[in-house]
Design a protein around this motif. Structure first.
Motif, PDB file in Angstrom:
ATOM      1  N   LYS A  86      -2.916  18.192  -1.198  1.00  0.00           N
ATOM      2  CA  LYS A  86      -3.660  18.027   0.058  1.00  0.00           C
ATOM      3  C   LYS A  86      -3.921  19.324   0.821  1.00  0.00           C
ATOM      4  O   LYS A  86      -4.503  19.301   1.903  1.00  0.00           O
ATOM      5  CB  LYS A  86      -2.935  17.018   0.948  1.00  0.00           C
ATOM      6  N   THR A 113       6.178   9.831   9.192  1.00  0.00           N
ATOM      7  CA  THR A 113       6.454   8.426   8.925  1.00  0.00           C
ATOM      8  C   THR A 113       5.176   7.780   8.393  1.00  0.00           C
ATOM      9  O   THR A 113       4.124   8.408   8.391  1.00  0.00           O
ATOM     10  CB  THR A 113       6.905   7.741  10.237  1.00  0.00           C
ATOM     11  N   ARG A 131      -0.713  11.657   2.667  1.00  0.00           N
ATOM     12  CA  ARG A 131       0.500  11.816   1.864  1.00  0.00           C
ATOM     13  C   ARG A 131       0.824  13.300   1.906  1.00  0.00           C
ATOM     14  O   ARG A 131      -0.086  14.137   1.838  1.00  0.00           O
ATOM     15  CB  ARG A 131       0.229  11.427   0.413  1.00  0.00           C
ATOM     16  N   LEU A 136     -10.409   8.857   1.597  1.00  0.00           N
ATOM     17  CA  LEU A 136     -10.887   7.784   2.470  1.00  0.00           C
ATOM     18  C   LEU A 136     -10.925   8.238   3.918  1.00  0.00           C
ATOM     19  O   LEU A 136     -11.805   7.856   4.681  1.00  0.00           O
ATOM     20  CB  LEU A 136      -9.966   6.566   2.333  1.00  0.00           C
ATOM     21  N   ASN A 137      -9.960   9.091   4.268  1.00  0.00           N
ATOM     22  CA  ASN A 137      -9.855   9.418   5.691  1.00  0.00           C
ATOM     23  C   ASN A 137     -11.079  10.135   6.240  1.00  0.00           C
ATOM     24  O   ASN A 137     -11.414   9.975   7.413  1.00  0.00           O
ATOM     25  CB  ASN A 137      -8.584  10.225   5.951  1.00  0.00           C
ATOM     26  N   GLY A 146      -4.758   5.308  -1.251  1.00  0.00           N
ATOM     27  CA  GLY A 146      -6.140   4.859  -1.184  1.00  0.00           C
ATOM     28  C   GLY A 146      -6.488   3.738  -2.164  1.00  0.00           C
ATOM     29  O   GLY A 146      -7.343   2.900  -1.875  1.00  0.00           O
ATOM     30  N   ASP A 192       2.662   4.875   9.280  1.00  0.00           N
ATOM     31  CA  ASP A 192       2.411   4.020  10.433  1.00  0.00           C
ATOM     32  C   ASP A 192       0.909   3.745  10.539  1.00  0.00           C
ATOM     33  O   ASP A 192       0.137   4.594  10.988  1.00  0.00           O
ATOM     34  CB  ASP A 192       2.946   4.724  11.689  1.00  0.00           C
ATOM     35  N   LYS A 229       0.825  -1.215   0.000  1.00  0.00           N
ATOM     36  CA  LYS A 229       0.000   0.000   0.000  1.00  0.00           C
ATOM     37  C   LYS A 229       0.851   1.253   0.000  1.00  0.00           C
ATOM     38  O   LYS A 229       1.791   1.372   0.771  1.00  0.00           O
ATOM     39  CB  LYS A 229      -0.900  -0.007   1.244  1.00  0.00           C
TER      40      LYS A 229
HETATM   41  P1  ADP Z   1      -4.610   9.230  -1.244  1.00  0.00           P
HETATM   42  O1  ADP Z   1      -5.063   7.983  -1.944  1.00  0.00           O
HETATM   43  O2  ADP Z   1      -4.671  10.468  -2.068  1.00  0.00           O
HETATM   44  O3  ADP Z   1      -3.289   9.060  -0.561  1.00  0.00           O
HETATM   45  P2  ADP Z   1      -6.834   8.711   0.553  1.00  0.00           P
HETATM   46  O4  ADP Z   1      -7.442   9.521   1.671  1.00  0.00           O
HETATM   47  O5  ADP Z   1      -7.769   8.254  -0.514  1.00  0.00           O
HETATM   48  O6  ADP Z   1      -5.643   9.551  -0.043  1.00  0.00           O
HETATM   49  O7  ADP Z   1      -6.138   7.432   1.166  1.00  0.00           O
HETATM   50  C1  ADP Z   1      -5.005   7.503   1.929  1.00  0.00           C
HETATM   51  C2  ADP Z   1      -4.845   6.221   2.680  1.00  0.00           C
HETATM   52  O8  ADP Z   1      -3.493   6.088   3.095  1.00  0.00           O
HETATM   53  C3  ADP Z   1      -5.674   6.177   3.922  1.00  0.00           C
HETATM   54  O9  ADP Z   1      -5.997   4.847   4.221  1.00  0.00           O
HETATM   55  C4  ADP Z   1      -4.702   6.750   4.963  1.00  0.00           C
HETATM   56  O10 ADP Z   1      -5.025   6.381   6.274  1.00  0.00           O
HETATM   57  C5  ADP Z   1      -3.412   6.156   4.520  1.00  0.00           C
HETATM   58  N1  ADP Z   1      -2.211   6.922   4.872  1.00  0.00           N
HETATM   59  C6  ADP Z   1      -1.722   8.015   4.246  1.00  0.00           C
HETATM   60  N2  ADP Z   1      -0.572   8.427   4.828  1.00  0.00           N
HETATM   61  C7  ADP Z   1      -0.341   7.590   5.853  1.00  0.00           C
HETATM   62  C8  ADP Z   1       0.696   7.477   6.840  1.00  0.00           C
HETATM   63  N3  ADP Z   1       1.709   8.332   6.891  1.00  0.00           N
HETATM   64  N4  ADP Z   1       0.624   6.466   7.736  1.00  0.00           N
HETATM   65  C9  ADP Z   1      -0.418   5.595   7.697  1.00  0.00           C
HETATM   66  N5  ADP Z   1      -1.418   5.635   6.790  1.00  0.00           N
HETATM   67  C10 ADP Z   1      -1.387   6.618   5.885  1.00  0.00           C
END
Ligand code: ADP
Length: 497
Positions: free
Chosen positions: A321, A370, A316, A397-398, A22, A372, A19
């Motif tokens: 964002k 990081t 990210r 998604l968040n 999203g 996590d 992963k």
């Molecule tokens: P995108 O696909 O544009 O990155 P989304 O909100 O659709 O944004 O999905 C991001 C996903 O990645 C979510 O599940 C989010 O919790 C996870 N995520 C992003 N950054 C981190 C991080 N630093 N640590 C843990 N999970 C992360």
């Protein structure tokens, strides 16, 4: 009852196997929701380095091995499968040279994309096609995702156009983020193994003199969808949100749909979340406060500050964002009575920005720079509000996780955020979050202030929290829409550009 489809679902990342964003969450959940509706689903992804560590039970030997042309060479693909009884079949395309690497798209040593990303995903795309033939697997629907598998429909309509094996197959391409084109220098076109004529100016593979995988996919695929209705409209509106591909998308508007993502409530549900030490539900909210206390401790904040509203961000670190808005109003924001925690990795300038911010506001701002997953769950559970001031957001998604975790989203009205968060009307205690329109620091701050004012009214706040927790964004409804999309693809003749 809709027709039962045989669906090959191709994705460069799938939870829990790999992963970066999203897309992986979608690819890890939608196939199961489709299987639950009676479809026969096979997911294909690359076998990255992490898939050699024994954590996931893969077959010891490949279940098939076959040649894959890449440019003028022929490589060998091996397919390993998940050695576990699941309602969905999982296949991992292995090639030591291309995929046995620590990161999916980027070389951690240089911080830049792998220099052969074009070749790696040419191989992935052609291996998917060649595997169907080697395994005698005839899909009704080949559902590809983003640029990394977008060449599959392009190949099927060029190199394989006369191959009767695929006569009954239709293709669907989901765009999870239009900003990522899979774009490469013209001199790399040979690696696609196509006739040079295919790269003529303005042809499907050519985009302002570069090779463009996503454009090729959008030009040839039978049906297109993106991950919210608003984003599907926005990307046709002009070059900014259309990322220069808006013309093609408008040409294909009859075949372009928006289906909002669901979320996996087995993974993201505070009532059963195994990554939390304190679970909670709408009827029993005490656990939420315990998560807040843990989070405050993890941030190194003064425990007495737990009475303040805590805003979370998980993202990210990318210009998409909206972090420049936070930077713009930081001084005013941190003059408010609040705590702020951020979890994210990405662009260096944002790492520097948030390190600086933490030095300046150590009592109230903490950045975890990081990736996590456990901490992501704790922030969703422990924060009171969740901020997503995105410049654009295909789905997001968040904010959906936040609704389920009783963490009130503060979002900009764009893409999927517009489709999933209902603006609060405080006197009526309706709505699920705080929505602002203009992409300005001022608008963001006004939305935060509205949220803080609501937080100060515990009864109203509890109502807003409960409103969000009661919304259902499970995959079932979205899977039914994908089924209709497949049906539209299957009952139409193949699209010809
Ligand atoms: P995108 O696909 O544009 O990155 P989304 O909100 O659709 O944004 O999905 C991001 C996903 O990645 C979510 O599940 C989010 O919790 C996870 N995520 C992003 N950054 C981190 C991080 N630093 N640590 C843990 N999970 C992360």
């Amino acid at each position: 009852m809709a027709r039962r489809f045989r669906i090959l679902f191709a994705s460069p990342e799938v939870v829990p196997y790999a992963k970066t964003g999203g897309l992986a969450d979608v690819a890890g959940a939608l196939p199961y929701a489709l299987a639950e509706r009676g479809h026969d689903v096979c997911v294909m992804m690359p076998r990255y380095a992490a898939l050699y560590d024994g954590k996931h039970p893969l077959t010891a030997e490949p279940t098939s091995s076959f040649p894959v042309p890449v440019g003028s060479r022929v490589e060998t693909a091996e397919v390993y499968e998940l050695a576990e009884e699941k309602p969905v079949r999982f296949c991992f395309i292995a090639h030591e040279g291309y995929f046995h690497r620590p990161e999916l798209y980027r070389n951690p040593k240089t911080g830049k994309d792998w220099a052969d990303n074009d070749e790696r995903f040419v191989f992935f795309s052609r291996a998917i096609i060649e595997w169907c033939k080697a395994a005698d697997y005839r899909p009704d629907i080949i559902h590809v995702n983003d640029w990394q598998s977008a060449l599959v429909p392009a190949y099927l309509k060029t190199l394989y156009v006369d191959d009767s094996f695929f006569a009954g197959s239709r293709t669907v391409l989901t765009v999870h983020n239009l900003a990522y084109h899979g774009q490469f220098p013209a001199k790399r076109f040979a690696v696609l193994g196509l006739n040079k004529k295919c790269f003529a100016p303005l042809s499907p593979f050519e985009f302002y003199t570069k090779v463009n995988f996503l454009k090729a996919g959008l030009s040839y695929v039978d049906k297109i969808n993106t991950v919210s209705e608003t984003y599907a409209r926005e990307i046709q509106s002009g070059p900014e949100l259309g990322c220069g591909l808006d013309g093609i998308l408008r040409d294909r508007s009859q075949d372009l749909f928006g289906i909002v993502n669901g979320i996996d409530y087995q993974v993201w549900n505070p009532a059963v979340d195994p990554l939390l030490t304190a679970n909670y539900s709408p009827d029993e909210m005490a656990g939420k406060q315990k998560n807040k206390e843990q989070l405050i401790e993890a941030c190194g904040f003064d425990p007495a500050m737990k009475i303040l509203p805590l805003i979370g961000v998980i993202s990210r670190l990318d210009s998409q964002k909206g972090f420049d808005l936070i930077e713009e109003v930081a001084e005013k924001l941190f003059s408010r009575k609040l705590l702020f925690v951020l979890l994210g990795t990405g662009a260096k300038n944002y790492h520097l920005l948030f390190e600086k911010m933490q030095k300046k506001y150590p009592q109230t701002f903490h950045a975890f720079l990081t990736f996590d997953n456990r901490l992501a769950h704790l922030i969703e559970a422990g924060a009171d509000m969740f901020l997503m001031p995105s410049r654009y957001e295909p789905c997001g998604l968040n904010q959906l996780y936040s609704l389920k975790y009783g963490t009130v989203p503060i979002v900009r009205r764009t893409g999927g955020l517009a489709d999933t968060v209902e603006d609060v009307d405080l006197p009526r205690e309706t709505g699920t979050g705080f929505v602002f329109d203009d992409y300005t620091g001022k608008a963001l701050l006004a939305a935060v202030d509205r949220a803080l004012a609501a937080f100060a009214l515990p009864k109203s706040w509890a109502r807003i929290v409960a409103n969000g927790m009661s919304r259902d964004f499970s995959w079932a409804a979205s899977a039914a829409k994908y089924e209709r999309l497949y049906d539209a693809a299957a009952t139409s003749p193949p699209f010809t550009p």
